[in-house]
Design a protein around this motif. Structure first.
Motif, PDB file in Angstrom:
ATOM      1  N   LYS A 111     -14.312  -4.214   5.061  1.00  0.00           N
ATOM      2  CA  LYS A 111     -14.991  -5.559   5.004  1.00  0.00           C
ATOM      3  C   LYS A 111     -14.886  -6.330   6.273  1.00  0.00           C
ATOM      4  O   LYS A 111     -16.516  -6.156   7.281  1.00  0.00           O
ATOM      5  CB  LYS A 111     -15.062  -6.369   4.050  1.00  0.00           C
ATOM      6  N   SER A 112     -13.790  -6.252   6.448  1.00  0.00           N
ATOM      7  CA  SER A 112     -13.560  -7.807   7.373  1.00  0.00           C
ATOM      8  C   SER A 112     -13.282  -6.610   9.069  1.00  0.00           C
ATOM      9  O   SER A 112     -13.068  -6.939   9.925  1.00  0.00           O
ATOM     10  CB  SER A 112     -13.142  -8.520   7.460  1.00  0.00           C
ATOM     11  N   TYR A 113     -12.115  -5.516   8.335  1.00  0.00           N
ATOM     12  CA  TYR A 113     -11.361  -5.366   9.406  1.00  0.00           C
ATOM     13  C   TYR A 113     -10.836  -3.711   9.862  1.00  0.00           C
ATOM     14  O   TYR A 113     -11.524  -2.611   8.835  1.00  0.00           O
ATOM     15  CB  TYR A 113      -9.855  -5.995   9.594  1.00  0.00           C
ATOM     16  N   ASN A 114     -11.273  -3.207  10.928  1.00  0.00           N
ATOM     17  CA  ASN A 114     -11.052  -1.724  11.208  1.00  0.00           C
ATOM     18  C   ASN A 114      -9.357  -1.285  10.236  1.00  0.00           C
ATOM     19  O   ASN A 114      -8.702  -1.662  10.800  1.00  0.00           O
ATOM     20  CB  ASN A 114     -11.127  -1.100  12.952  1.00  0.00           C
ATOM     21  N   LEU A 115      -9.739   0.370   9.471  1.00  0.00           N
ATOM     22  CA  LEU A 115      -9.056   0.450   8.518  1.00  0.00           C
ATOM     23  C   LEU A 115      -7.905   1.268   9.665  1.00  0.00           C
ATOM     24  O   LEU A 115      -6.414   1.431   9.971  1.00  0.00           O
ATOM     25  CB  LEU A 115      -9.314   1.847   8.048  1.00  0.00           C
ATOM     26  N   ASN A 116      -8.321   1.907  10.795  1.00  0.00           N
ATOM     27  CA  ASN A 116      -7.645   2.616  11.746  1.00  0.00           C
ATOM     28  C   ASN A 116      -6.349   1.646  12.376  1.00  0.00           C
ATOM     29  O   ASN A 116      -5.688   2.129  13.641  1.00  0.00           O
ATOM     30  CB  ASN A 116      -8.011   3.167  12.455  1.00  0.00           C
ATOM     31  N   GLU A 117      -6.701   0.216  12.313  1.00  0.00           N
ATOM     32  CA  GLU A 117      -5.920  -0.286  13.113  1.00  0.00           C
ATOM     33  C   GLU A 117      -4.656  -0.107  12.494  1.00  0.00           C
ATOM     34  O   GLU A 117      -3.250  -0.938  13.053  1.00  0.00           O
ATOM     35  CB  GLU A 117      -6.460  -1.825  13.387  1.00  0.00           C
ATOM     36  N   MET A 118      -4.191   0.051  11.808  1.00  0.00           N
ATOM     37  CA  MET A 118      -2.643  -0.517  10.706  1.00  0.00           C
ATOM     38  C   MET A 118      -2.653   1.238  10.093  1.00  0.00           C
ATOM     39  O   MET A 118      -3.363   2.051   9.529  1.00  0.00           O
ATOM     40  CB  MET A 118      -3.450  -1.214   9.255  1.00  0.00           C
ATOM     41  N   GLU A 119      -1.293   1.344  10.583  1.00  0.00           N
ATOM     42  CA  GLU A 119      -0.566   2.653  10.277  1.00  0.00           C
ATOM     43  C   GLU A 119      -0.459   3.242   8.484  1.00  0.00           C
ATOM     44  O   GLU A 119      -1.031   4.469   8.082  1.00  0.00           O
ATOM     45  CB  GLU A 119       0.433   2.923  10.922  1.00  0.00           C
ATOM     46  N   GLU A 120      -0.819   2.133   8.130  1.00  0.00           N
ATOM     47  CA  GLU A 120      -0.207   2.810   6.623  1.00  0.00           C
ATOM     48  C   GLU A 120      -1.762   2.765   6.119  1.00  0.00           C
ATOM     49  O   GLU A 120      -1.884   3.251   4.816  1.00  0.00           O
ATOM     50  CB  GLU A 120       0.164   1.197   5.589  1.00  0.00           C
ATOM     51  N   LEU A 121      -2.782   2.769   6.853  1.00  0.00           N
ATOM     52  CA  LEU A 121      -4.067   2.914   5.682  1.00  0.00           C
ATOM     53  C   LEU A 121      -5.245   4.391   6.611  1.00  0.00           C
ATOM     54  O   LEU A 121      -5.463   4.743   6.018  1.00  0.00           O
ATOM     55  CB  LEU A 121      -4.903   1.448   6.374  1.00  0.00           C
ATOM     56  N   LYS A 122      -4.659   5.011   6.972  1.00  0.00           N
ATOM     57  CA  LYS A 122      -5.129   5.643   7.786  1.00  0.00           C
ATOM     58  C   LYS A 122      -4.686   7.160   6.785  1.00  0.00           C
ATOM     59  O   LYS A 122      -6.282   7.856   7.227  1.00  0.00           O
ATOM     60  CB  LYS A 122      -4.311   6.125   9.720  1.00  0.00           C
ATOM     61  N   LEU A 123      -4.175   7.380   6.431  1.00  0.00           N
ATOM     62  CA  LEU A 123      -4.180   8.226   5.431  1.00  0.00           C
ATOM     63  C   LEU A 123      -5.099   8.142   3.896  1.00  0.00           C
ATOM     64  O   LEU A 123      -5.613   9.324   3.074  1.00  0.00           O
ATOM     65  CB  LEU A 123      -2.923   8.439   4.450  1.00  0.00           C
ATOM     66  N   ILE A 169       0.964  -1.587  -0.064  1.00  0.00           N
ATOM     67  CA  ILE A 169       0.195   0.029   0.035  1.00  0.00           C
ATOM     68  C   ILE A 169       0.593   1.210  -0.151  1.00  0.00           C
ATOM     69  O   ILE A 169       1.010   2.479  -0.707  1.00  0.00           O
ATOM     70  CB  ILE A 169      -1.063   0.255   1.217  1.00  0.00           C
ATOM     71  N   PRO A 170       1.939   1.497   0.402  1.00  0.00           N
ATOM     72  CA  PRO A 170       2.530   2.436   0.784  1.00  0.00           C
ATOM     73  C   PRO A 170       3.584   2.824  -1.039  1.00  0.00           C
ATOM     74  O   PRO A 170       3.314   3.861  -0.983  1.00  0.00           O
ATOM     75  CB  PRO A 170       3.908   2.270   2.262  1.00  0.00           C
ATOM     76  N   LEU A 171       3.829   1.618  -1.056  1.00  0.00           N
ATOM     77  CA  LEU A 171       4.878   1.722  -2.758  1.00  0.00           C
ATOM     78  C   LEU A 171       2.757   2.405  -3.599  1.00  0.00           C
ATOM     79  O   LEU A 171       3.174   3.020  -4.107  1.00  0.00           O
ATOM     80  CB  LEU A 171       4.792   0.113  -3.431  1.00  0.00           C
ATOM     81  N   MET A 172       1.941   1.692  -3.570  1.00  0.00           N
ATOM     82  CA  MET A 172       1.092   2.079  -4.785  1.00  0.00           C
ATOM     83  C   MET A 172       0.408   3.632  -3.465  1.00  0.00           C
ATOM     84  O   MET A 172       0.702   4.596  -5.060  1.00  0.00           O
ATOM     85  CB  MET A 172      -0.127   1.161  -3.920  1.00  0.00           C
ATOM     86  N   MET A 173       0.566   4.019  -2.440  1.00  0.00           N
ATOM     87  CA  MET A 173      -0.011   5.230  -2.697  1.00  0.00           C
ATOM     88  C   MET A 173       1.444   6.107  -2.807  1.00  0.00           C
ATOM     89  O   MET A 173       1.267   7.810  -3.973  1.00  0.00           O
ATOM     90  CB  MET A 173       0.554   5.778  -0.940  1.00  0.00           C
ATOM     91  N   ASN A 174       2.712   5.892  -3.155  1.00  0.00           N
ATOM     92  CA  ASN A 174       4.059   6.605  -3.558  1.00  0.00           C
ATOM     93  C   ASN A 174       4.196   7.042  -5.524  1.00  0.00           C
ATOM     94  O   ASN A 174       3.511   7.751  -5.442  1.00  0.00           O
ATOM     95  CB  ASN A 174       4.383   6.211  -3.761  1.00  0.00           C
ATOM     96  N   THR A 175       3.115   5.433  -5.278  1.00  0.00           N
ATOM     97  CA  THR A 175       3.126   4.907  -7.574  1.00  0.00           C
ATOM     98  C   THR A 175       2.389   6.160  -7.687  1.00  0.00           C
ATOM     99  O   THR A 175       2.199   7.517  -8.262  1.00  0.00           O
ATOM    100  CB  THR A 175       2.603   4.149  -7.690  1.00  0.00           C
TER     101      THR A 175
END
Length: 836
Positions: free
Chosen positions: A304-316, A272-278
């Motif tokens: 759908k199954s998990y909380n986005l806020n649990e992962m630092e990479e997804l908070k943005l 995900i960080p790589l794709m966001m940077n791209t």
């Protein structure tokens, strides 16, 4: 074996004797089947005895079924073989049992055209797979076999192998898959990357990968971690938007993400960080769209199954979607809006508040279609989860123009039934003081009711808000002002129809008793035209038993014959027709028909024809005795009023709500055929060469009747069809004729072959029809149909030179579509007698 008193121990003795004295595979198919039935019966009712036989039973069974080739016996065997394998202990014979079954894998079975067994390759493959995956002891052999066949060039081998691996995930241990994890990943990624458009293989390969990763996720061993690293390391190389394997790589990452939380977190951390940077650094819109779409697809699976806020990479990610939703480019903006809708449950309050500021613009400003659809999706999701936040935004919208109002009402249509408060807000807009707003609000409300198919759901809403009573009271309060707003009142009538249709007969009777006389008295005295729409709303959807209790007001006929509004006139015609079709009282029907004839004498011919058409339709649909008289009146009107031809289409057209089964109207079987037969007979007798109205009437009917009827009457119709092609100049009847004939050509109907000398020259003539491009295209399509229908060459070839010359002139047509069709048709005629 089936006897109740079959002795204990008899099964063991019988099977031992069977194994020693009967060579199963040397018997006839039916006898082999009976032997298999004995085995199955022992398994179901004497399992303890076959277990006691130990490996003797296993050896005897393997010897009995080995080399069975009949597909009927195999389907029967494979159906219960997994149960037997799980019941008995195979011991050192497990490899022999697996080999006996695996020799059929993959199933390569072809059914001949004469075969009547009804067994397909797919059916055999479906019952074989559970046999290969019956027990964990088969894991190593099964996975090895699947990997071997997966490398085959045969498509069916790949499909069967992937299916077996996927099925094995529910049986085989984690260790079995971990042991082969490297080979499995190598083989599956090869299939995904080289699927070459084979969606079935690609989809099954991805599902199999997801199942395998899910199966071994709980192990958390170094081997599992190495597999995940191998997958993401390979994927990183292809995550550039210009990479050929970008799409396939994205699908692999999605499959791994949905496997388990462990695998999903690994993919997100690594990719995900790589794709966001791209996404941030690519410059072209297409590349940004590709990356953003893939990024959101992966994140959506996780959310759908998990909380986005649990992962630092997804908070943005939500903020990234919000930024995309306000960009200038419509495709990026649409994708941002859609993403906000997808991730609505993961949006923080701050993100939502910021979006609501932008949402006010989307609620009123006209957008590109792709943006509007994406916003509607987002609005629905947000309203479902945060109704109390969305409602104030809706209520505070400022409307500055009619265009803004139209956009706003379109938005309300999408969310009106999600919340009681929003529905009430729309309802209040309908019955407010601003009639311009009311016009658009009623149109929106009609769309809401059309979209909602659940009668019970609507009935609950309508009762909750006392909708019917409030609406009619509002109409009475605005009576004089509404008389000039035909379009809005038509929508009011259609809304009322939906309300009435939601109730049973008893409730309908209460509604009519409460409101009908009031409406008739008030509107009848004032002769207000819009009364027809309100009456139509109350009456059209009534059950026949309810309608028969009420007399049709005479002023409806008066309005139908005197109104200056076309909308009111048509509504009145349909309301009268609805009455005539549903009434049971012959006296009342006669009274209405007499009143219509009396009122029609002093009106213009157009009104007479219109009223006659709808009366005829009502009577014909119920096969009423007086329908013959009115059909003859329709035919006689063709000489005086050419547009009367359209009435014949109206009689047969079933799309009118006022005369539909939805409105509880009577519709007899074969009424179309009877009307067509009688009217064509009358038209034939009354045909006048000085007008094309008779020909147009037949053309319109061709469009509405079943083709079987056309074929039965074709010999009588061909005269009118050829005359129509010669003399009709109107677009609609000509198009109806061409559509009918083209359908016959596409089905290679012999009738078109029989009349090729009559029809083909006329098609060629009309290929140069100046007044309409559509007529020219239709004519050329029919010419082309003669070349592609496969008619005998000796019937078609005599026309080849004429066709090529005539179509050659079409190559200079000013319209490109005509030229394209002419080129294609000419080519078919060129090559029809060439050896290919």
């Amino acid at each position: 074996m089936s006897q109740k008193n079959y002795p204990d121990g008899g099964c063991t003795e019988m099977l031992s004797s069977l194994f020693q004295n009967v060579s199963c595979q040397q018997q006839q198919r039916g006898d082999r089947y009976n032997i298999y039935c004995i085995f199955k019966h022992c398994l179901e009712f004497r399992s303890d005895e076959i277990k006691s036989m130990g490996l003797d039973f296993v050896y005897g069974f393997i010897s009995a079924i080995d080399s069975e080739k009949d597909p009927r016996n195999l389907v029967f065997l494979f159906g219960w073989l997994p149960q037997l394998i799980r019941t008995v202990s195979l011991g050192h014979l497990k490899e022999e049992m697996f080999e006996t079954v695996s020799c059929y894998f993959p199933i390569d079975f072809r059914v001949s055209a004469q075969d009547s067994m009804g067994i397909t390759r797919e059916a055999l493959a479906e019952v074989l797979a559970p046999c290969l995956c019956a027990i964990d002891d088969f894991a190593s052999d099964c996975i090895g076999l699947a990997l071997e066949k997966l490398g085959s060039s045969m498509r069916i081998a790949k499909l069967d192998s992937l299916n077996v691996l996927k099925m094995g995930c529910g049986v085989f241990s984690e260790e079995s898959f971990l042991l082969h994890s490297t080979e499995l990943w190598a083989s599956i990624q090869k299939e995904v990357y080289s699927a070459s458009g084979d969606y079935e293989i690609e989809s099954l390969a991805l599902d199999t990968l997801s199942a395998i990763v899910s199966r071994i996720s709980s192990s958390n061993t170094d081997t599992f971690k190495a597999l995940l690293s191998n997958i993401t390391d390979t994927s990183k190389l292809n995550l550039r938007p210009d990479a050929k394997l970008f799409s396939a790589t994205g699908k692999i990452l999605e499959a791994v993400t949905k496997s388990s939380k462990v695998s999903a977190e690994h993919v997100i951390k690594q990719c995900i960080p790589l794709m966001m940077n791209t996404y941030q650094i690519v410059s072209t819109i297409p590349e940004r769209l590709i990356v953003f779409q893939q990024l959101i697809s992966i994140v959506a699976i996780y959310s759908k199954s998990y909380n986005l806020n649990e992962m630092e990479e997804l908070k943005l990610i939500p903020n990234l979607c919000l930024q995309a939703a306000i960009e200038d480019h419509p495709q990026i903006r649409a994708l941002g809006l859609k993403s906000l809708g997808i991730l609505h449950n993961a949006l923080s309050e701050e993100i939502r508040v910021n979006f609501y500021k932008s949402m006010r613009v989307y609620l009123v400003i006209k957008q590109e279609r792709i943006v509007r659809e994406a916003f509607h999706h987002c609005l629905i999701q947000l309203t479902s989860s945060y109704t109390k936040e969305v409602l104030p935004v809706i209520q505070e919208v400022q409307i500055s123009s009619e265009d803004d109002l139209i956009v706003f009402m379109d938005c309300l249509v999408e969310i009106a039934l999600i919340s009681d408060d929003i529905f009430q807000f729309l309802f209040q807009k309908c019955i407010g003081d601003d009639l311009n707003t009311s016009t658009h609000a009623f149109s929106a409300l009609k769309q809401v009711f059309i979209k909602q198919e659940s009668v019970e759901f609507l009935e609950n809403y309508l009762q909750k808000f006392d909708f019917l009573n409030v609406l009619i009271d509002w109409v009475f309060s605005k009576l004089e002002l509404l008389n000039t707003r035909d379009k809005m009142m038509k929508d009011v009538g259609e809304v009322l129809r939906v309300i009435v249709s939601c109730h049973n007969c008893d409730k309908q009777r209460i509604i009519v008793e409460k409101h009908l006389n009031r409406v008739i008295e008030l509107f009848g005295l004032n002769k207000i035209d819009v009364s027809v729409f309100v009456l139509s709303g109350l009456i059209v959807r009534l059950d026949r038993a309810v309608l028969s209790d009420f007399r049709m007001p005479d002023f409806i006929i008066e309005i139908a014959t005197k109104t200056t509004s076309e909308l009111v006139q048509v509504e009145a015609f349909q309301l009268i027709a609805n009455y005539l079709n549903k009434l049971d009282s012959e006296d009342e029907i006669t009274r209405i028909l007499v009143a219509i004839e009396t009122s029609s004498t002093n009106v213009d011919i157009a009104r007479q024809v219109g009223l006659c058409t709808w009366v005829t339709k009502a009577l014909v649909m119920r096969s009423h005795p007086q329908s013959d008289k009115w059909i003859n009146l329709m035919v006689s009107s063709l000489k005086m009023h050419a547009p009367a031809a359209m009435g014949f289409k109206i009689v047969l057209d079933e799309s009118y709500d006022a005369l539909s089964t939805k409105s509880n109207c009577q519709k007899r079987l074969l009424y179309k055929q009877r009307f067509f037969t009688q009217s064509t007979k009358s038209i034939n007798e009354a045909y006048d060469e000085t007008t094309t109205a008779h020909l147009c009437a037949i053309a319109y009917m061709l469009e509405e009747i079943p083709q079987t009827v056309i074929k039965m009457q074709f010999e009588q119709l061909i005269r009118f069809i050829s005359l129509g092609l010669d003399t009709i100049t109107e677009l609609k009847p000509l198009t109806a004729i061409f559509t009918t004939l083209d359908n016959l050509l596409q089905k290679k109907d012999p009738l078109m072959e029989s009349y090729i000398q009559t029809l083909l020259p006329r098609f060629l003539k009309l290929s140069a029809f100046k007044d309409s491009m559509y007529v020219r295209c239709s004519a050329i399509m029919c010419v082309s149909g003669y070349a592609t229908a496969g008619y005998p060459l000796h019937k078609v070839l005599p026309f080849k030179s004429d066709v090529i010359v005539a179509l050659g002139k079409c190559l200079d047509d000013p319209k490109r579509l005509v030229r394209n069709k002419a080129v294609a048709a000419r080519m078919y005629w060129y090559i029809m007698d060439e050896p290919i």
